[in-house]
Design a protein around this motif. Sequence first.
Motif, short mmCIF file in Angstrom:
data_model
loop_
_atom_site.label_atom_id
_atom_site.label_comp_id
_atom_site.label_asym_id
_atom_site.label_seq_id
_atom_site.Cartn_x
_atom_site.Cartn_y
_atom_site.Cartn_z
N THR A 341 17.12 43.39 -14.83
CA THR A 341 16.11 42.44 -15.31
C THR A 341 14.76 43.17 -15.33
O THR A 341 14.68 44.36 -15.05
N ASN A 342 13.70 42.44 -15.63
CA ASN A 342 12.38 43.07 -15.72
C ASN A 342 11.89 43.57 -14.36
O ASN A 342 11.11 44.52 -14.30
N SER A 343 12.33 42.94 -13.30
CA SER A 343 11.83 43.31 -11.99
C SER A 343 12.91 43.90 -11.09
O SER A 343 12.62 44.74 -10.23
N ILE A 344 14.15 43.46 -11.24
CA ILE A 344 15.25 43.92 -10.38
C ILE A 344 16.14 44.89 -11.15
O ILE A 344 16.56 44.62 -12.28
N HIS A 345 16.42 46.04 -10.52
CA HIS A 345 17.28 47.06 -11.12
C HIS A 345 18.44 47.35 -10.17
O HIS A 345 18.24 47.53 -8.96
N TRP A 346 19.63 47.42 -10.76
CA TRP A 346 20.83 47.69 -9.96
C TRP A 346 21.08 49.19 -9.87
O TRP A 346 20.94 49.91 -10.86
N SER A 372 10.87 46.81 -9.01
CA SER A 372 9.70 47.51 -9.55
C SER A 372 8.48 46.61 -9.62
O SER A 372 7.43 47.05 -10.10
N VAL A 373 8.59 45.37 -9.16
CA VAL A 373 7.48 44.41 -9.22
C VAL A 373 7.33 43.77 -7.84
O VAL A 373 8.32 43.43 -7.18
N GLN A 374 6.07 43.62 -7.39
CA GLN A 374 5.82 42.98 -6.11
C GLN A 374 5.93 41.46 -6.23
O GLN A 374 5.96 40.90 -7.32
N GLY A 375 5.99 40.81 -5.04
CA GLY A 375 6.06 39.35 -5.00
C GLY A 375 7.46 38.86 -4.72
O GLY A 375 8.37 39.64 -4.38
N VAL A 379 17.08 37.61 -7.51
CA VAL A 379 18.20 38.54 -7.74
C VAL A 379 19.10 37.94 -8.82
O VAL A 379 19.67 36.86 -8.63
N SER A 380 19.21 38.61 -9.94
CA SER A 380 20.00 38.10 -11.07
C SER A 380 20.72 39.27 -11.74
O SER A 380 20.51 40.44 -11.41
N GLU A 394 28.78 34.26 -15.24
CA GLU A 394 27.44 34.79 -15.06
C GLU A 394 26.80 34.22 -13.80
O GLU A 394 26.90 33.02 -13.53
N TYR A 395 26.12 35.11 -13.05
CA TYR A 395 25.47 34.69 -11.80
C TYR A 395 24.02 35.18 -11.83
O TYR A 395 23.74 36.37 -11.73
N ASP A 396 23.10 34.24 -11.99
CA ASP A 396 21.67 34.51 -11.98
C ASP A 396 21.00 33.65 -10.92
O ASP A 396 21.51 32.58 -10.54
#
Length: 412
Positions: A341-346, A372-375, A379-380, A394-396
């Motif tokens: 995603t935009n903030s979470i990377h696997w 890569s993003v604070q706050g 988890v998706s 799908e699990y988001d």
Amino acid sequence: MDVNQPKQEHLLALKVMRLTKPTLFTNIPVTCEERDLPGNLFNQLMKDDPSTVKGAEALMLGEMLTLPQNFGNIFLGETFSSYISVHNDSNQVVKDILVKADLQTSSQRLNLSASTAAVAELKPDCCIDDVIHHEVKEIGTHILVCAVSYTTQAGEKMYFRKFFKFQVLKPLDVKTKFYNAETDEVFLEAQIQNITTSPMFMEKVSLEPSIMYNVAELNTVDSAGESESTFGSRTYLQPMDTRQYLYCLKPKQEFAEKAGVIKGVTVIGKLDIVWKTNLGERGRLQTSQLQRMAPGYGDVRLSLETIPDTVNLEEPFDITCKITNCSSERTMDLVLEMCNTNSIHWCGVSGRQLGKLHPSSSLRLALTLLSSVQGLQSVSGLRLTDTFLKRTYEYDDIAQVCVVSSKVKQES
């Protein structure tokens, strides 16, 4: 038969009295200011009144007890006690006296007599006494039926009955709410309201779980190494007041491993409530079995076993997932895909084979992520594909994690 013939008088007299404890006498204070016409007369009369508490004459408190003036209220869960007396008012000996006491409710008839044997004889001015007790378990109309049979000196068999009708009221209003956690834990909130006209001392409120669950009470706090009630040291419940009790139920290990067992409606357990009123009269209520609708997880359930609360920015962290085949008949062949995603990377290989997962069985996966993003980040991006049916799950938004700068975490 002559209709004008007088009705034959019975030789025996039956008296029935309810046994209740006395109540505290409350006086009504009458007072005035000293500059008023009566001056200090009313205040002096209250001080001289033997029923008032010295030093607190104007607080409607009494030091005396008053005997019951009427039948009073009977509440569900209390013990109904009654004194039954059969007196020989005649001047002759009565034989074969049998006294029977039954309690008729809307659903059943109960025999409350302590003895079923007949008394051989009863002399003049003598009596037969009996005390009956019954724990009231139904609300609504109750009828106490007292029947007396005896034989006169002339050998005539006599019989008469008396009926005593009373209402059993509901003392507590109990409402329950269920909260299903992301895990298999269930939180139960019980709201208990005192709907009587007098305060109650709540001696015990506990949850007896069903065979599937273990329970933990969340109604105490640890203070200085000791467990204290969240309601304080004096657990009194005033009239019309409501109190909330919280419990956490967790499935036992043998049931938690079987995904199909907790499907549909499940029995949680029952509440056991014990209280005391007035001068220590004890009451007890047990609710019926509480049931909740277990959440549906579909064919495959994904839950998180472990995840950190706070992680560093752009630093890998680990989570542990549990995948359960909720089907009771079908084996699955699963493939795991991880979408960034935009903030979470696997961190890892997407499209890996997890192998076959048999019905009602589970497997655990250790996965690595990087933010890569604070706050507060969600988890998706997990995807599970069953190759047998070509179906993708799908699990988001399966969890949240707080991402902070490494400098902030070091300073804290």
